[in-house]
Write an enzyme that holds these catalytic residues in place. Sequence first.
Site, mmCIF file in Angstrom:
data_model
loop_
_atom_site.group_PDB
_atom_site.id
_atom_site.type_symbol
_atom_site.label_atom_id
_atom_site.label_comp_id
_atom_site.label_asym_id
_atom_site.label_seq_id
_atom_site.Cartn_x
_atom_site.Cartn_y
_atom_site.Cartn_z
ATOM 1 N N ASP A 77 0.819 -1.214 0.000
ATOM 2 C CA ASP A 77 0.000 0.000 0.000
ATOM 3 C C ASP A 77 0.855 1.266 0.000
ATOM 4 O OD1 ASP A 77 -2.257 -1.540 -0.037
ATOM 5 O OD2 ASP A 77 -2.754 -1.255 2.074
ATOM 6 N N GLU A 100 -5.311 9.194 4.972
ATOM 7 C CA GLU A 100 -5.583 10.033 6.127
ATOM 8 C C GLU A 100 -4.540 11.140 6.273
ATOM 9 O OE1 GLU A 100 -2.564 7.442 6.907
ATOM 10 O OE2 GLU A 100 -4.519 6.496 7.212
#
Length: 277
Positions: free
Chosen positions: A69, A134
Amino acid sequence: MFHYIPSGSDTNMRIERGKPVNKVFIAVRPGLTSLNEIKESVTRMLLELGIRVVDDLSKADVIMAIGGDGTLLKAVHESRGKIPVIGVKNGTYGTLMELNHDNLAEGLKRIVKGDYFVMLVPSVETMGERALNEVLLANQEKGKSMKLELYIEGERMNSFIADGIVAATPIGSWAYSLSLNGPILDPRVNAMILAYIAPWPPSSEIPLNPIVVPEGVEVTISSDSDMMVIPDGVYRGLTVREAVIRLTGEGFMLATLSSDARYFYRRVMGRIRRERR
């Protein structure tokens, strides 16, 4: 032009059909020799399909991020949301990664033909920074807590002591926010999660549960200490005492093989169950 099309239920996602691909940029994490073999394999398959592998990211039709990721997040930021990015899993969980050993060959064929979709996923925006997963606000003095005040649309909601706060997207609800007891958001829900890091309950005016706010709602967080602004785990030196954060639809482009939101759940849960074996 991105539009809304049905995604397997009565709600919609920002999505468009992909276009046939002629040029691909392959992104890998530098220094990891273990990725060389899969990169060479992907390159060979693309060349056999008549696709050019380019060295300049800006000239690519699609970016393929090989690894985990973190590699995909780096590629997404380097693309500035202007080029679709698709992940090829070669890490552990890799919940953001679309392709793996099982569907790589078929996935490449579909992408080349334009038989895929491009999702415009929302991002968290603050102080000129954007994040796919985020934004973390943390005390610049590592290991120290700070006094925070939280405002939603200008209305004071809470005051408390904590080590920091995380503002997460629906996709990011599977990442840092989840470890802070934040809820999992369906990818069709355009909302932002606010989750607290090590809050001290006696300091709070109301219970310190994570908060979910809709896209576009401005959240202001002020602190008695300098806060580092860290989008997607990368600190670029920005420090503030007050940050205005919101979820915006002007996000990043991710390529996917299906427009059905249930496919997202099958992929993520399949990866998690496989890694737990």
